[in-house]
Write an enzyme that holds these catalytic residues in place. Structure first.
Site, mmCIF file in Angstrom:
data_model
loop_
_atom_site.group_PDB
_atom_site.id
_atom_site.type_symbol
_atom_site.label_atom_id
_atom_site.label_comp_id
_atom_site.label_asym_id
_atom_site.label_seq_id
_atom_site.Cartn_x
_atom_site.Cartn_y
_atom_site.Cartn_z
ATOM 1 N N PRO A 1 29.415 -9.812 13.119
ATOM 2 C CA PRO A 1 30.424 -10.758 12.635
ATOM 3 C C PRO A 1 31.742 -10.032 12.352
ATOM 4 O O PRO A 1 31.757 -8.987 11.711
ATOM 5 C CB PRO A 1 29.800 -11.302 11.348
ATOM 6 C CG PRO A 1 28.329 -11.112 11.520
ATOM 7 C CD PRO A 1 28.193 -9.839 12.298
ATOM 8 N N GLU A 2 32.839 -10.593 12.857
ATOM 9 C CA GLU A 2 34.154 -10.024 12.630
ATOM 10 C C GLU A 2 34.905 -10.916 11.649
ATOM 11 O O GLU A 2 34.326 -11.834 11.067
ATOM 12 C CB GLU A 2 34.864 -9.853 13.969
ATOM 13 C CG GLU A 2 34.088 -8.937 14.909
ATOM 14 C CD GLU A 2 34.696 -8.789 16.300
ATOM 15 O OE1 GLU A 2 35.829 -9.267 16.513
ATOM 16 O OE2 GLU A 2 34.036 -8.199 17.167
#
Length: 286
Positions: free
Chosen positions: A2-3
């Site tokens: 996840p960014e």
């Protein structure tokens, strides 16, 4: 992994689902997740009776703001949070459960087991690891062009790994670096100090635009990401180059290529993002 857009989406979802809930107890089923304190019983005791006031974000980290403590959580590769009723079956790979007094639970699942949780006295987390050395927030008001240019403009490092370095700018990540560089028309192997001021302006604007678009779409579910309600992101349907090796560039029709830059798989269009080598711009140096 996840960014920023995915973590921001999780933050917003959790703020809708768990704010104002009080912790009755905490169950830890995998010790390695808990980094501070290193004793899982002490970790659980600190949060007993604490009410969750707000969930904030710093880069790719979530900050759970309780009455007297802040819990800093990193999802790493595949960590995810979900809210359940206490009588719902426990799913596999559920490693930490926050039992609330209203009969609901916040459950943390992590197939890869790389996620981390730290607890600090309130407001102390920003001055200690893992948050102390993080760079500019690209969606914050303080992320001005001048701040961006000051951080990156004079560096001799290739622009892609520089953008991935969390000590300069936080949270962009591999997907959004590729997309931002494409939007700005900059080759990922250009050295930062070869970029002219107009190119830096384009890159700055591309980063902000790409991240805002991704947040609006709920992030990208390229692999296993879902938000706190189990919903996937939709930005993967808007990706222009990332994951599209061999496909036609949406701008010029040239075949999208993939290479490795700074140890990361990198997608780009060689026609829209030509490799240029220029002398350091005086405008950037100033």
């Amino acid at each position: 992994m996840p960014e920023l857009p995915e973590v921001e989406t999780v933050r917003r979802t959790l703020n809708q689902l768990v704010i104002g809930k009080t912790v009755d107890r905490v169950s830890v089923h995998l010790k390695r997740i808990i980094q501070k304190p290193d004793d899982t019983e002490a970790f659980a005791l600190l949060l007993e009776g604490e009410t969750l006031q707000m969930v904030e974000r710093r880069g790719k980290f979530l900050r759970f703001m309780f009455d007297h403590y802040t819990m800093v959580s990193h999802l790493r590769m595949e960590g995810r949070y979900g809210v359940y009723k206490d009588d719902e079956p426990m799913e596999p790979h559920t490693h930490v459960v926050f039992h609330f007094t209203d009969g609901t639970e916040l459950r943390y699942k992590d197939v890869r087991q790389f996620g981390t949780m730290h607890i600090f006295p309130k407001d102390q987390d920003l001055t200690e690891k893992p948050l102390a050395k993080l760079g500019l927030e690209p969606l914050d008001e303080a992320f001005t062009f001048e701040a961006f240019r000051e951080k990156l403009g004079s560096k001799t490092t290739k622009i892609k790994p520089l953008l991935l370095n969390q000590e300069y700018i936080v949270g962009i990540g591999n997907i959004y670096v590729d997309e931002s560089l494409f939007l700005a028309g900059i080759h990922p192997e250009r050295e930062a100090n070869t970029l002219t001021k107009p190119e830096l302006v384009k890159l700055y604007e591309a980063i902000v635009a790409t991240l805002n678009e991704a947040v609006a779409a709920g992030g990208s579910s390229v692999k296993s990401y879902v938000n706190g309600q189990g919903e996937i992101g939709m930005f993967q349907h808007q990706l222009r180059v990332y994951g599209r090796k061999g496909e036609a560039c949406p701008t010029c029709g040239h075949e999208i290529e993939k290479t490795v830059v700074g140890g990361r798989g990198t997608h780009f269009c060689p026609k829209c993002q030509p490799m240029k080598r220029k002398k350091r711009s005086k405008a950037v140096k100033a």
